[in-house]
Design an enzyme around this catalytic site. Structure first.
Site, PDB file in Angstrom:
ATOM      1  CB  ALA A  64      -0.928   0.001   1.212  1.00  0.00           C
ATOM      2  NE  ARG A  87      12.969   5.999  -0.346  1.00  0.00           N
ATOM      3  CZ  ARG A  87      13.421   5.076   0.492  1.00  0.00           C
ATOM      4  NH1 ARG A  87      14.722   4.902   0.650  1.00  0.00           N
ATOM      5  NH2 ARG A  87      12.579   4.304   1.157  1.00  0.00           N
ATOM      6  CB  THR A 104       4.658  -2.161   8.427  1.00  0.00           C
ATOM      7  OG1 THR A 104       5.359  -1.762   9.618  1.00  0.00           O
ATOM      8  CG2 THR A 104       5.452  -1.694   7.228  1.00  0.00           C
TER       9      THR A 104
HETATM   10  C1  UD1 Z   1      10.381  -1.886   6.969  1.00  0.00           C
HETATM   11  C2  UD1 Z   1      10.620  -2.367   8.404  1.00  0.00           C
HETATM   12  C3  UD1 Z   1      12.130  -2.450   8.630  1.00  0.00           C
HETATM   13  C4  UD1 Z   1      12.758  -3.380   7.614  1.00  0.00           C
HETATM   14  C5  UD1 Z   1      12.390  -2.967   6.192  1.00  0.00           C
HETATM   15  C6  UD1 Z   1      12.818  -4.037   5.216  1.00  0.00           C
HETATM   16  C7  UD1 Z   1       8.789  -1.465   9.746  1.00  0.00           C
HETATM   17  C8  UD1 Z   1       8.385  -0.434  10.712  1.00  0.00           C
HETATM   18  N1  UD1 Z   1      10.050  -1.413   9.326  1.00  0.00           N
HETATM   19  O1  UD1 Z   1      10.908  -0.587   6.843  1.00  0.00           O
HETATM   20  O2  UD1 Z   1      12.391  -2.940   9.931  1.00  0.00           O
HETATM   21  O3  UD1 Z   1      14.147  -3.408   7.757  1.00  0.00           O
HETATM   22  O4  UD1 Z   1      10.959  -2.821   6.059  1.00  0.00           O
HETATM   23  O5  UD1 Z   1      12.640  -3.628   3.896  1.00  0.00           O
HETATM   24  O6  UD1 Z   1       7.990  -2.313   9.394  1.00  0.00           O
HETATM   25  N2  UD1 Z   1       3.383  -0.470   3.660  1.00  0.00           N
HETATM   26  C9  UD1 Z   1       1.998  -0.494   3.641  1.00  0.00           C
HETATM   27  N3  UD1 Z   1       1.316   0.395   4.394  1.00  0.00           N
HETATM   28  C10 UD1 Z   1       1.923   1.291   5.192  1.00  0.00           C
HETATM   29  C11 UD1 Z   1       3.330   1.313   5.218  1.00  0.00           C
HETATM   30  C12 UD1 Z   1       4.026   0.413   4.441  1.00  0.00           C
HETATM   31  O7  UD1 Z   1       1.402  -1.305   2.931  1.00  0.00           O
HETATM   32  O8  UD1 Z   1       1.218   2.057   5.862  1.00  0.00           O
HETATM   33  C13 UD1 Z   1       4.119  -1.453   2.848  1.00  0.00           C
HETATM   34  C14 UD1 Z   1       4.983  -0.813   1.789  1.00  0.00           C
HETATM   35  O9  UD1 Z   1       4.259  -0.698   0.572  1.00  0.00           O
HETATM   36  C15 UD1 Z   1       6.118  -1.813   1.667  1.00  0.00           C
HETATM   37  C16 UD1 Z   1       6.213  -2.423   3.048  1.00  0.00           C
HETATM   38  O10 UD1 Z   1       4.988  -2.155   3.684  1.00  0.00           O
HETATM   39  O11 UD1 Z   1       5.833  -2.841   0.748  1.00  0.00           O
HETATM   40  C17 UD1 Z   1       7.370  -1.838   3.868  1.00  0.00           C
HETATM   41  O12 UD1 Z   1       7.139  -0.465   4.067  1.00  0.00           O
HETATM   42  P1  UD1 Z   1       8.300   0.610   4.012  1.00  0.00           P
HETATM   43  O13 UD1 Z   1       7.733   1.933   4.252  1.00  0.00           O
HETATM   44  O14 UD1 Z   1       9.105   0.405   2.766  1.00  0.00           O
HETATM   45  O15 UD1 Z   1       9.137   0.163   5.303  1.00  0.00           O
HETATM   46  P2  UD1 Z   1      10.649   0.408   5.581  1.00  0.00           P
HETATM   47  O16 UD1 Z   1      10.839   1.790   6.078  1.00  0.00           O
HETATM   48  O17 UD1 Z   1      11.453  -0.024   4.424  1.00  0.00           O
END
Ligand code: UD1
Ligand code: CA
Length: 459
Positions: A11, A16, A80
């Protein structure tokens, strides 16, 4: 009740990427990158898959329609932890192992998922997280351990100096006990640097409640590569192509230079075929055994039989090529081309919606479109089927054993009977019966001494 389900998070915004397209729909080796974790989950035996969508969710949902998964909306991206909570309703009755994958991590292998599940089950853990050891852990959540127990995961932005020095990171892949995780998620707070509900907080919550947590560390940390920008997209594409090329080579295909051979994941190539550097093969292309594909050939969604030789610079799109054909250099086989076998299509020949039966050939500079051509037909250099009158397309039918002289135009619709000969330089506007000669040239005129009266320049 099944004892395995998966949720894939997709989601997030993908800021970036600087793209109008949803991040997870960007292509890696011939399909959207989101498809890879979904396929890996399926391969690892997971049939019930929910994908959490939000940002550009409508496009993502449409793209997913071919994959039999359930889409769940997260209308506001609150983190997440919140994302997984959005799937709770769909999994209300489910009490088994819940696999959580990130939609932007395409290189994760099905075997790794199986290992993670096996560890989770043998250890009877409440949470098992997949980790990786990275030389540069920057940007990832850090794994805080006490022996085998994972006490917590600290995000980079919330970490102190000691925690930042930890090189074991969270890959964002977990197996949860479903009942446990859905009971604890609503209690998570968002008192952290990003003001989000962190899924990672589930680990500390599990330990606090006396549950077991475990981690599996990846052998190949490339599997954890997350796509956040186009540099990572290119790197993941390279690694995916490397895997595909390895599969081809182990299957008996010779790649002169794997680093510059671009083959999509769905493509199949038979043993003893040879791919030169700089070929691009995409779509659901199938290539048979003992074929040669030379440099600069581009093939999309074509079916190619055995012992076919595709020479430099040819482009093949949605065509069928039978055994023992030779194509190119610089030929263009457009959609609907069918070569039944032993055909030769030479340099600068273009075909479209054209069916050529065995042994028919066009060796140079020819256009064959909307045509049905029998066996043993020879097209002389510069033959053109004039198939388009500006409004409609018309058919040219040429029966077996016809010999077409060079520089012939067929004004379609037109039919040429078997074993006829078309004289070079003819414009054929009417049907030609079998066994005949057709010629339509203006009689040649010769004017004696004309050049003496018309010199090019005055002396
Ligand atoms: C997250 C992890 C981090 C890990 C990393 C690995 C958390 C808080 N952190 O960080 O520990 O090392 O992934 O790649 O979980 N997403 C949603 N809804 C949201 C937010 C995110 O669906 O509200 C999805 C994003 O589309 C993505 C995934 O969750 O596919 C990870 O989200 P992202 O924001 O990329 O997390 P990171 O900061 O990378
Ligand atoms: Ca990420």
């Amino acid at each position: 009740m099944e004892d395995l389900a998966a949720v894939v998070l997709a989601a997030g915004k993908g800021t970036r990427m600087k793209s109008e397209r949803a991040k997870v729909l960007h292509d890696i080796a011939g399909q959207p990158l989101l498809f890879y974790p979904i396929q890996a989950a399926k391969e690892a035996g997971c049939e019930k898959i929910s994908v959490v969508i939000g940002h550009q969710g409508a496009e993502v949902e449409t793209a997913l329609s071919e994959l039999s998964v359930n889409c769940v909306w997260q209308t506001e991206q609150l983190g997440t932890g919140h994302a997984l909570l959005c799937a709770k309703k769909q999994l209300e009755e489910f009490t088994g192992a819940l696999l959580l994958l990130c939609g932007d991590v395409p290189l994760l292998r099905a075997e790794t998922i199986s290992q993670l599940l096996a560890l989770h089950r043998t250890e009877k853990a409440a949470v098992t997280v997949l980790t990786a050891r990275l030389e540069n852990p920057q940007g990832y959540g850090r794994i805080v351990r006490e022996g085998e127990t994972v006490c917590g995961i600290v995000e980079e932005k919330d970490a102190d100096e000691t925690q930042r020095a930890i090189c074991e990171v969270n890959t964002g892949t977990y197996v949860f006990d479903a009942a446990f995780v859905f009971s604890v998620l609503p209690q998570l707070g968002k008192e952290n640097a990003q003001g989000e509900y962190y899924l990672t907080d589930v680990l500390a919550a599990a330990v606090a409640a006396g549950y077991k947590t475990r981690a599996l560390c990846l052998e190949d940390s490339n599997e954890a590569l997350g796509i956040n920008d186009r540099v990572q997209l290119a790197e993941a594409s390279r690694l995916m192509r490397q895997r595909i090329n390895q599969r081809l080579m182990l299957g008996g295909v010779t790649l002169v230079d794997p680093a510059t051979t671009y083959v999509d994941f769905e493509v199949e190539v038979g043993s003893d075929s040879l791919l030169y550097p700089g070929v691009i093969i995409s779509g659901n292309t199938r290539i048979g055994h003992n074929c040669i594909v030379e440099t600069g050939v581009q093939i999309d969604s074509a079916q190619i039989a055995d012992r076919v030789h595709l020479k430099n610079g040819s482009v093949i799109e949605e065509a069928r090529i039978g055994n023992d054909c030779k194509v190119g250099p610089m030929a263009h086989l457009r959609p609907g081309t069918e070569l039944l076998g032993d055909n030769k299509i030479g340099n600068f020949v273009e075909t479209k919606k054209a069916r050529l039966e065995e042994k028919s050939q066009a060796s140079h500079l020819t256009y064959i479109g909307d045509a049905e051509v029998g066996k043993n037909v020879n097209f002389g250099c510069g033959t053109i089927t004039c198939n388009y009158d500006g409004v409609n397309k018309h058919k040219t039918i040429i029966e077996d054993d016809v010999f077409v002289g060079s520089d012939t135009q067929f004004i379609a619709p037109v039919r040429i009977g078997r074993n006829s000969l078309i004289a070079a330089g003819s414009t054929i506007t009417k049907d030609v019966p079998a066994d005949s000669l057709a010629l339509s040239r203006a009689p040649q005129k010769v004017i004696d001494g004309w050049r003496l009266k018309h010199p090019l320049k005055k002396k």
